[in-house]
Design a protein around this motif. Sequence first.
Motif, PDB file in Angstrom:
ATOM      1  N   PRO A 188       0.833  -1.204   0.000  1.00 32.61           N
ATOM      2  CA  PRO A 188       0.000   0.000   0.000  1.00 32.61           C
ATOM      3  C   PRO A 188       0.865   1.250   0.000  1.00 32.61           C
ATOM      4  CG  PRO A 188       0.026  -1.011   2.172  1.00 32.61           C
ATOM      5  CD  PRO A 188       0.772  -1.940   1.243  1.00 32.61           C
ATOM      6  N   ALA A 189       0.407   2.269  -0.687  1.00 30.53           N
ATOM      7  CA  ALA A 189       1.148   3.534  -0.707  1.00 30.53           C
ATOM      8  C   ALA A 189       0.978   4.224   0.634  1.00 30.53           C
ATOM      9  CB  ALA A 189       0.625   4.430  -1.825  1.00 30.53           C
ATOM     10  N   PRO A 190       2.075   4.723   1.204  1.00 31.22           N
ATOM     11  CA  PRO A 190       1.939   5.414   2.491  1.00 31.22           C
ATOM     12  C   PRO A 190       1.191   6.732   2.317  1.00 31.22           C
ATOM     13  CG  PRO A 190       4.217   5.505   1.710  1.00 31.22           C
ATOM     14  CD  PRO A 190       3.441   4.672   0.732  1.00 31.22           C
ATOM     15  N   SER A 191       0.359   7.035   3.285  1.00 28.57           N
ATOM     16  CA  SER A 191      -0.362   8.301   3.211  1.00 28.57           C
ATOM     17  C   SER A 191       0.565   9.413   3.688  1.00 28.57           C
ATOM     18  CB  SER A 191      -1.615   8.239   4.094  1.00 28.57           C
ATOM     19  OG  SER A 191      -1.232   8.126   5.440  1.00 28.57           O
ATOM     20  N   PRO A 192       0.309  10.656   3.270  1.00 31.81           N
ATOM     21  CA  PRO A 192       1.180  11.758   3.706  1.00 31.81           C
ATOM     22  C   PRO A 192       1.266  11.877   5.226  1.00 31.81           C
ATOM     23  CG  PRO A 192      -0.279  12.491   1.952  1.00 31.81           C
ATOM     24  CD  PRO A 192      -0.697  11.087   2.335  1.00 31.81           C
ATOM     25  N   GLU A 193       0.173  11.548   5.922  1.00 31.19           N
ATOM     26  CA  GLU A 193       0.190  11.646   7.382  1.00 31.19           C
ATOM     27  C   GLU A 193       1.109  10.607   7.998  1.00 31.19           C
ATOM     28  OE1 GLU A 193      -3.328  10.623   6.093  1.00 31.19           O
ATOM     29  OE2 GLU A 193      -2.956  12.557   5.181  1.00 31.19           O
ATOM     30  N   SER A 194       1.293   9.444   7.312  1.00 37.16           N
ATOM     31  CA  SER A 194       2.115   8.382   7.878  1.00 37.16           C
ATOM     32  C   SER A 194       3.582   8.531   7.507  1.00 37.16           C
ATOM     33  CB  SER A 194       1.602   7.017   7.414  1.00 37.16           C
ATOM     34  OG  SER A 194       1.842   6.858   6.027  1.00 37.16           O
ATOM     35  N   GLU A 195       3.950   9.590   6.837  1.00 35.59           N
ATOM     36  CA  GLU A 195       5.316   9.766   6.385  1.00 35.59           C
ATOM     37  C   GLU A 195       6.272  10.241   7.463  1.00 35.59           C
ATOM     38  OE1 GLU A 195       7.368   9.086   3.730  1.00 35.59           O
ATOM     39  OE2 GLU A 195       5.690   7.837   3.169  1.00 35.59           O
ATOM     40  N   THR A 196       5.813  10.342   8.730  1.00 37.39           N
ATOM     41  CA  THR A 196       6.766  10.640   9.785  1.00 37.39           C
ATOM     42  C   THR A 196       7.681   9.428   9.867  1.00 37.39           C
ATOM     43  OG1 THR A 196       5.169   9.804  11.382  1.00 37.39           O
ATOM     44  CG2 THR A 196       5.313  12.199  11.122  1.00 37.39           C
ATOM     45  N   LEU A 197       8.932   9.646   9.593  1.00 42.36           N
ATOM     46  CA  LEU A 197       9.881   8.564   9.402  1.00 42.36           C
ATOM     47  C   LEU A 197      10.376   8.000  10.728  1.00 42.36           C
ATOM     48  CD1 LEU A 197      11.404   7.059   7.163  1.00 42.36           C
ATOM     49  CD2 LEU A 197      13.213   8.731   7.437  1.00 42.36           C
ATOM     50  N   GLU A 198      10.038   6.748  10.977  1.00 39.81           N
ATOM     51  CA  GLU A 198      10.594   6.024  12.114  1.00 39.81           C
ATOM     52  C   GLU A 198      11.825   5.320  11.569  1.00 39.81           C
ATOM     53  OE1 GLU A 198       7.873   3.372  14.163  1.00 39.81           O
ATOM     54  OE2 GLU A 198       6.239   4.452  13.222  1.00 39.81           O
ATOM     55  N   PHE A 199      12.988   5.588  12.148  1.00 31.96           N
ATOM     56  CA  PHE A 199      14.210   5.004  11.625  1.00 31.96           C
ATOM     57  C   PHE A 199      15.197   4.713  12.743  1.00 31.96           C
ATOM     58  CE2 PHE A 199      18.561   5.178  10.214  1.00 31.96           C
ATOM     59  CZ  PHE A 199      18.538   4.241   9.203  1.00 31.96           C
ATOM     60  N   LYS A 200      15.939   3.590  12.582  1.00 32.55           N
ATOM     61  CA  LYS A 200      16.980   3.237  13.544  1.00 32.55           C
ATOM     62  C   LYS A 200      17.987   2.333  12.827  1.00 32.55           C
ATOM     63  CE  LYS A 200      15.950  -0.050  16.559  1.00 32.55           C
ATOM     64  NZ  LYS A 200      15.452  -0.804  17.690  1.00 32.55           N
ATOM     65  N   TRP A 201      19.272   2.639  12.984  1.00 26.57           N
ATOM     66  CA  TRP A 201      20.310   1.782  12.421  1.00 26.57           C
ATOM     67  C   TRP A 201      20.391   0.492  13.212  1.00 26.57           C
ATOM     68  CZ3 TRP A 201      21.756   2.331   7.786  1.00 26.57           C
ATOM     69  CH2 TRP A 201      21.988   3.571   7.207  1.00 26.57           C
ATOM     70  N   GLY A 202      20.789  -0.569  12.539  1.00 29.11           N
ATOM     71  CA  GLY A 202      21.013  -1.862  13.172  1.00 29.11           C
ATOM     72  C   GLY A 202      22.497  -2.147  13.285  1.00 29.11           C
ATOM     73  N   GLN A 203      22.872  -3.371  12.965  1.00 25.71           N
ATOM     74  CA  GLN A 203      24.249  -3.831  13.104  1.00 25.71           C
ATOM     75  C   GLN A 203      25.184  -3.149  12.100  1.00 25.71           C
ATOM     76  OE1 GLN A 203      24.542  -8.065  12.663  1.00 25.71           O
ATOM     77  NE2 GLN A 203      26.747  -8.093  12.887  1.00 25.71           N
ATOM     78  N   LYS A 204      26.325  -2.667  12.596  1.00 28.18           N
ATOM     79  CA  LYS A 204      27.346  -2.056  11.740  1.00 28.18           C
ATOM     80  C   LYS A 204      28.175  -3.145  11.076  1.00 28.18           C
ATOM     81  CE  LYS A 204      27.926   2.231  14.343  1.00 28.18           C
ATOM     82  NZ  LYS A 204      28.866   3.090  15.066  1.00 28.18           N
ATOM     83  N   ARG A 205      28.698  -2.835   9.854  1.00 28.09           N
ATOM     84  CA  ARG A 205      29.581  -3.760   9.139  1.00 28.09           C
ATOM     85  C   ARG A 205      31.013  -3.278   9.139  1.00 28.09           C
ATOM     86  NH1 ARG A 205      27.580  -7.549   5.222  1.00 28.09           N
ATOM     87  NH2 ARG A 205      29.476  -7.166   4.070  1.00 28.09           N
ATOM     88  N   GLY A 206      31.250  -2.022   8.882  1.00 30.69           N
ATOM     89  CA  GLY A 206      32.610  -1.501   8.813  1.00 30.69           C
ATOM     90  C   GLY A 206      32.618  -0.153   8.132  1.00 30.69           C
ATOM     91  N   LYS A 207      33.800   0.439   8.052  1.00 25.08           N
ATOM     92  CA  LYS A 207      33.951   1.751   7.406  1.00 25.08           C
ATOM     93  C   LYS A 207      34.596   1.562   6.048  1.00 25.08           C
ATOM     94  CE  LYS A 207      33.375   4.801  11.069  1.00 25.08           C
ATOM     95  NZ  LYS A 207      32.856   6.124  11.059  1.00 25.08           N
ATOM     96  N   GLY A 208      34.321   2.519   5.144  1.00 22.58           N
ATOM     97  CA  GLY A 208      34.893   2.438   3.808  1.00 22.58           C
ATOM     98  C   GLY A 208      34.933   3.794   3.148  1.00 22.58           C
ATOM     99  N   GLY A 209      35.181   3.807   1.841  1.00 22.76           N
ATOM    100  CA  GLY A 209      35.300   5.044   1.099  1.00 22.76           C
ATOM    101  C   GLY A 209      36.737   5.520   1.067  1.00 22.76           C
ATOM    102  N   LYS A 210      37.009   6.520   0.234  1.00 24.65           N
ATOM    103  CA  LYS A 210      38.369   7.043   0.084  1.00 24.65           C
ATOM    104  C   LYS A 210      38.953   7.529   1.402  1.00 24.65           C
ATOM    105  CE  LYS A 210      37.755   8.409  -4.697  1.00 24.65           C
ATOM    106  NZ  LYS A 210      37.599   9.517  -5.635  1.00 24.65           N
ATOM    107  N   LYS A 211      38.125   8.176   2.208  1.00 24.56           N
ATOM    108  CA  LYS A 211      38.585   8.715   3.490  1.00 24.56           C
ATOM    109  C   LYS A 211      38.176   7.830   4.669  1.00 24.56           C
ATOM    110  CE  LYS A 211      38.238  13.461   1.852  1.00 24.56           C
ATOM    111  NZ  LYS A 211      37.546  14.734   2.045  1.00 24.56           N
ATOM    112  N   ARG A 212      37.676   6.659   4.353  1.00 29.93           N
ATOM    113  CA  ARG A 212      37.171   5.732   5.375  1.00 29.93           C
ATOM    114  C   ARG A 212      36.163   6.431   6.287  1.00 29.93           C
ATOM    115  NH1 ARG A 212      38.228   0.960   5.073  1.00 29.93           N
ATOM    116  NH2 ARG A 212      38.089   0.436   7.241  1.00 29.93           N
TER     117      ARG A 212
END
Length: 192
Positions: free
Chosen positions: A14-38
């Motif tokens: 189902p498409a989320p309604s505009p009222e339900s777009e308050t974003l509930e978010f939480k990071w889980g398990q980390k894997r590692g660092k990367g990228g040119k500058k880590r």
Amino acid sequence: MPVSTISVKSNSPPAPSPESETLEFKWGQKRGKGGKKRDIQFYQSFTLRGVDYSLFDNVYVKNDFAEPRIGKIIKIWETPTLERKIKVQWFFRPIEVSKCLTWIKIYFNELFFACGDGDGLATIHPLESIAGKCNIVCISKDSRNPQLSDKVTWSAAFVFYRYFDVGQRKIVEEVDDKSIGIEVKNIFNKLG
């Protein structure tokens, strides 16, 4: 005159309604660092709108079309500017590769997993573009693929066992780690 209604089972979330777009978010398990500058933090999992997601989960991804795209999460990270990103390797619906399906029988709910080298294999999106999980069962008879019960298979929104080679623009039946870019075990069914 009485009005009748018809119930139709949809394979799309189902498409989320505009009222339900308050974003509930939480990071889980980390894997590692990367990228040119880590300075890029990679993750194994996260929770979005109350749903837990992990690497190699199948998801619906919002886009500009009526039907969301379907893919498998193959990377999760946060940039130094706190942008949350996912890399998604795509499944193709038969209509999307119809020119390559001559004389091939397909299941009514079959998808083709992207493989090969070229445009359309995988793309990067904001993590918030996920619209929900997608229930896909791999019906490959490969000995490495855990076979699921008929009940589980029949209740899946989609099935797959073949692949669409984006470079050669053809349907293939067997792949290896190199041709799909991830370990084959990560596309097969998970037990438990």
